[in-house]
Design a protein around this motif. Structure first.
Motif, PDB file in Angstrom:
ATOM      1  N   UNK A  92       0.794  -1.224   0.000  1.00  0.00           N
ATOM      2  CA  UNK A  92       0.000   0.000   0.000  1.00  0.00           C
ATOM      3  C   UNK A  92       0.824   1.269   0.000  1.00  0.00           C
ATOM      4  N   UNK A  93       2.138   1.158  -0.228  1.00  0.00           N
ATOM      5  CA  UNK A  93       2.984   2.349  -0.259  1.00  0.00           C
ATOM      6  C   UNK A  93       2.954   2.932  -1.663  1.00  0.00           C
ATOM      7  N   UNK A  94       2.388   4.107  -1.817  1.00  0.00           N
ATOM      8  CA  UNK A  94       2.259   4.738  -3.130  1.00  0.00           C
ATOM      9  C   UNK A  94       3.359   5.774  -3.281  1.00  0.00           C
ATOM     10  N   UNK A 107      10.948  -1.372   7.905  1.00  0.00           N
ATOM     11  CA  UNK A 107      11.387   0.017   7.858  1.00  0.00           C
ATOM     12  C   UNK A 107      10.467   0.853   8.740  1.00  0.00           C
ATOM     13  N   UNK A 108      10.956   1.184   9.920  1.00  0.00           N
ATOM     14  CA  UNK A 108      10.173   1.939  10.903  1.00  0.00           C
ATOM     15  C   UNK A 108      10.508   3.416  10.753  1.00  0.00           C
ATOM     16  N   UNK A 109       9.594   4.168  10.191  1.00  0.00           N
ATOM     17  CA  UNK A 109       9.784   5.603  10.021  1.00  0.00           C
ATOM     18  C   UNK A 109       8.446   6.251   9.736  1.00  0.00           C
ATOM     19  N   UNK A 110       8.326   7.522  10.092  1.00  0.00           N
ATOM     20  CA  UNK A 110       7.129   8.288   9.761  1.00  0.00           C
ATOM     21  C   UNK A 110       7.412   9.308   8.665  1.00  0.00           C
ATOM     22  N   UNK A 111       8.599   9.254   8.087  1.00  0.00           N
ATOM     23  CA  UNK A 111       9.027  10.261   7.133  1.00  0.00           C
ATOM     24  C   UNK A 111       8.927   9.727   5.701  1.00  0.00           C
ATOM     25  N   UNK A 112       8.008  10.240   4.886  1.00  0.00           N
ATOM     26  CA  UNK A 112       7.864   9.743   3.509  1.00  0.00           C
ATOM     27  C   UNK A 112       9.124   9.930   2.672  1.00  0.00           C
ATOM     28  N   UNK A 168       3.287   0.743   9.079  1.00  0.00           N
ATOM     29  CA  UNK A 168       1.879   1.075   8.819  1.00  0.00           C
ATOM     30  C   UNK A 168       1.522   2.484   9.286  1.00  0.00           C
ATOM     31  N   UNK A 169       2.224   3.000  10.290  1.00  0.00           N
ATOM     32  CA  UNK A 169       1.949   4.367  10.733  1.00  0.00           C
ATOM     33  C   UNK A 169       2.168   5.347   9.593  1.00  0.00           C
ATOM     34  N   UNK A 170       3.228   5.143   8.835  1.00  0.00           N
ATOM     35  CA  UNK A 170       3.491   6.001   7.685  1.00  0.00           C
ATOM     36  C   UNK A 170       2.431   5.812   6.614  1.00  0.00           C
ATOM     37  N   UNK A 208      -1.313   7.017   7.865  1.00  0.00           N
ATOM     38  CA  UNK A 208      -1.517   8.375   8.364  1.00  0.00           C
ATOM     39  C   UNK A 208      -0.756   9.417   7.549  1.00  0.00           C
ATOM     40  N   UNK A 209      -0.269   9.020   6.375  1.00  0.00           N
ATOM     41  CA  UNK A 209       0.550   9.949   5.594  1.00  0.00           C
ATOM     42  C   UNK A 209      -0.236  11.188   5.166  1.00  0.00           C
ATOM     43  N   UNK A 210      -1.568  11.085   5.037  1.00  0.00           N
ATOM     44  CA  UNK A 210      -2.349  12.233   4.592  1.00  0.00           C
ATOM     45  C   UNK A 210      -2.548  13.281   5.685  1.00  0.00           C
ATOM     46  N   UNK A 211      -2.205  12.966   6.920  1.00  0.00           N
ATOM     47  CA  UNK A 211      -2.347  13.961   7.989  1.00  0.00           C
ATOM     48  C   UNK A 211      -0.998  14.428   8.496  1.00  0.00           C
ATOM     49  N   UNK A 212       0.053  14.158   7.747  1.00  0.00           N
ATOM     50  CA  UNK A 212       1.372  14.663   8.098  1.00  0.00           C
ATOM     51  C   UNK A 212       1.540  16.080   7.576  1.00  0.00           C
TER      52      UNK A 212
END
Length: 392
Positions: free
Chosen positions: A9-11, A285-290, A310-312, A315-319
């Protein structure tokens, strides 16, 4: 055999998608077990004024129904063989004969920072011969509570007595609040006011911090385990982490204020050092940074299997466009990022090999649990490369 990389699901760019294959989820033995469901998360543009989205509202998460979940290889239900120091903390907090004082926790800073502040407050309290009961200023909901799953609505706010109850239910047993509850526990943010056992002793600080994290995680809540199972079901093809998993944590964003950010090339080199000549490489890969994610994926060899946090993904649309601002994002998701974050710690600890930057609290918590929980139970089976050592 070389296996295609997982990018669930990583676009990202077309070039990356063309180079890697996305695998479907194989429910395997979990076909009769449903997993935690999150309601669709809605955000309004008025709260997201520095995002690029131009829609007035949108739904961030739509999950398949019913969702099938995976399994953790390691148990976090009741880790009984605690280290002597963690056992001391457990016994102290469980002794209702000890007077209780409240420790006011504000909603500033990141999740990991709050856990380490609690650690210092706990040491200060023990020196003062009192127990800790953590509360929030003005009874506001804790920023990192998942308000949907932790029952934090206006009508039932009182359900949760401590900020830790929803995720770490045994952290502060429900003893009656004593007459000294208005005692102020020495400010844990000030190193000069630390308890004597930790003052000017970096080794003691590290050991006490690690024991506190071990104590908190020795019995996580069923909710956290359900969320971890949900994420695992979405991450790994057979609903279980590969036994040779490597966890890589990348902390970029606004962390440059506190440490020199690690270039992606150093992360790649560290993984190559751990895997040697193996062609069967699995990375969480644990990161919240696209941006960090895209750079790591494009720089990695094509045969590496990369499983994106999965956090990235969710929730990427609310970063925000710039920086990390985890607290801001968590508030805007009504605490969902908090629950997802605790679960991602457990998933990170499915690995035996780690590439970390312990100048970041997130990495430091993984490393503390690696040392105090995983290694004693597997005969020191883990390896770690720490690219930016640090201690708070």
């Amino acid at each position: 055999m070389i296996v295609p990389t997982l990018l669930h699901l990583w676009k990202t760019s077309t070039a990356i998608q063309d180079a890697r294959t996305t695998w479907p989820i194989n429910d395997g033995s979990n076909t009769n077990r449903t997993c935690l469901q999150h309601p669709p998360l809605r955000a309004h543009q008025s709260k997201l004024n520095d995002l690029k989205s131009t829609t007035t509202n949108y739904t961030i998460l739509q999950q398949p129904t019913p969702l099938r979940c995976g399994n953790l290889r390691r148990s976090w239900t009741n880790v009984t063989s605690l280290s002597p120091l963690a056992q001391e903390l457990l016994e102290w907090q469980a002794d209702c004969s000890i007077p209780t004082a409240t420790f006011h926790l504000d909603n500033s800073f990141g999740f990991g920072s709050h856990l380490y502040l609690f650690s210092q407050a706990l040491c200060n309290a023990i020196e003062m011969k009192i127990r800790v009961r953590t509360v929030l200023v003005d009874d506001e909901p804790w920023l990192w509570w998942d308000q949907y799953h932790c029952g934090q609505t206006d009508s039932n706010k009182a359900i949760v007595q401590s900020p830790w109850d929803c995720y770490f239910p045994l952290a502060e047993p429900s003893c009656p609040i004593s007459s000294v509850s208005n005692v102020n526990i020495t400010n844990p943010r000030n190193p000069r006011l630390r308890c004597q056992r930790l003052r000017n002793n970096e080794t003691a600080v590290q050991e006490f911090r690690a024991a506190t994290i071990e104590y908190l995680f020795h019995a996580v809540s069923p909710l956290v385990l359900e969320e971890a199972s949900r994420q695992i079901g979405l991450l790994f093809p057979n609903g279980q982490a590969p036994p040779d998993l490597i966890t890589v944590h990348i902390r970029w964003g606004d962390k440059f204020w506190e440490m020199d950010l690690v270039p992606i090339a150093e992360y790649i080199q560290a993984v190559e050092q751990l895997v040697a000549s193996s062609t069967d490489v699995h990375i969480y890969l644990a990161t919240e940074d696209p941006r960090a994610t895209e750079e790591f994926v494009t720089s990695a060899p094509l045969h590496w299997n990369i499983y994106i946090d999965r956090t990235l993904v969710e929730l990427k649309d609310v970063r925000p466009n710039k920086g990390n601002r985890a607290s801001w994002m968590t508030k805007n998701t009504e605490g969902r990022a908090g629950l997802m974050n605790v679960a991602s710690w457990l998933i990170a600890l499915e690995a035996n090999r780690f590439v970390l930057t312990t100048a970041s609290n997130w990495s430091r918590i993984v490393n503390d649990l690696r040392k105090n929980v995983i290694d004693p139970r597997c005969g020191n089976c883990t390896q770690v490369i720490d690219l930016r050592p640090g201690i708070w």
